[in-house]
Design a protein around this motif. Sequence first.
Motif, PDB file in Angstrom:
ATOM      1  N   ALA A  97      44.352  54.775 -24.316  1.00 20.72           N
ATOM      2  CA  ALA A  97      44.349  53.683 -25.297  1.00 20.72           C
ATOM      3  C   ALA A  97      44.735  54.193 -26.684  1.00 20.72           C
ATOM      4  N   GLU A  98      44.228  55.346 -27.066  1.00 21.35           N
ATOM      5  CA  GLU A  98      44.549  55.921 -28.377  1.00 21.35           C
ATOM      6  C   GLU A  98      46.020  56.296 -28.455  1.00 21.35           C
ATOM      7  N   LYS A  99      46.582  56.863 -27.384  1.00 20.97           N
ATOM      8  CA  LYS A  99      48.011  57.195 -27.359  1.00 20.97           C
ATOM      9  C   LYS A  99      48.857  55.942 -27.526  1.00 20.97           C
ATOM     10  N   GLU A 100      48.489  54.877 -26.805  1.00 19.76           N
ATOM     11  CA  GLU A 100      49.234  53.622 -26.902  1.00 19.76           C
ATOM     12  C   GLU A 100      49.130  53.034 -28.301  1.00 19.76           C
ATOM     13  N   ARG A 101      47.955  53.089 -28.901  1.00 19.63           N
ATOM     14  CA  ARG A 101      47.754  52.575 -30.253  1.00 19.63           C
ATOM     15  C   ARG A 101      48.627  53.324 -31.249  1.00 19.63           C
ATOM     16  N   ARG A 102      48.640  54.643 -31.155  1.00 22.40           N
ATOM     17  CA  ARG A 102      49.435  55.451 -32.085  1.00 22.40           C
ATOM     18  C   ARG A 102      50.929  55.219 -31.886  1.00 22.40           C
ATOM     19  N   THR A 103      51.346  55.087 -30.641  1.00 20.51           N
ATOM     20  CA  THR A 103      52.752  54.826 -30.349  1.00 20.51           C
ATOM     21  C   THR A 103      53.175  53.491 -30.956  1.00 20.51           C
ATOM     22  N   ALA A 104      52.326  52.480 -30.822  1.00 17.26           N
ATOM     23  CA  ALA A 104      52.624  51.157 -31.384  1.00 17.26           C
ATOM     24  C   ALA A 104      52.738  51.218 -32.913  1.00 17.26           C
TER      25      ALA A 104
END
Length: 114
Positions: A97-104
Motif C-alpha cells: 500500500a505504501e509503495k502504491e501511495r508513493r508511486t501515485a
Amino acid sequence: MKKLTPLKAIRAKCVDCCGDNRKEVAACPVENCPLWIFRAGKRPKEDYDKSPLKTIRAYCLQCGELNSRDDVRECMVESCPLHEHRSGRTGRKLSKAEKERRTAILKEARKAKA
C-alpha cells in the motif's frame, strides 16, 4: 557518527561543505548541486519529484571518480554524513500500500510538471 535521516544528512553535508557556517548554507550559490534544493534540511515547497534518498544517490554518483555505481558502493569516506544513505535506499521494506501511495504521488507530481 549519529544516525541521521536523509534530510538531516543532506543538511549536515551542506553545513560541512560551507565550512561549518550555517548562514552560508542559506546563501549557497551552487544551484546545480543535487543537494541544493534540500540544503535547509526540509522538503521544498514547490513540486520536486525526487526523494531526498534519490537526491543523495545522484550526489554520490557525481562525487565518485568515475561516476559509477561501483564507486558509490565502495565509497570509504565513512565520515561523510551521506555515507549511510549513498545507495539511495533506506534498507527498510515498504508495504504494498505504501509503495502504491508513493508511486501515485510521484505520477501526479510528474503530470503537474508536464
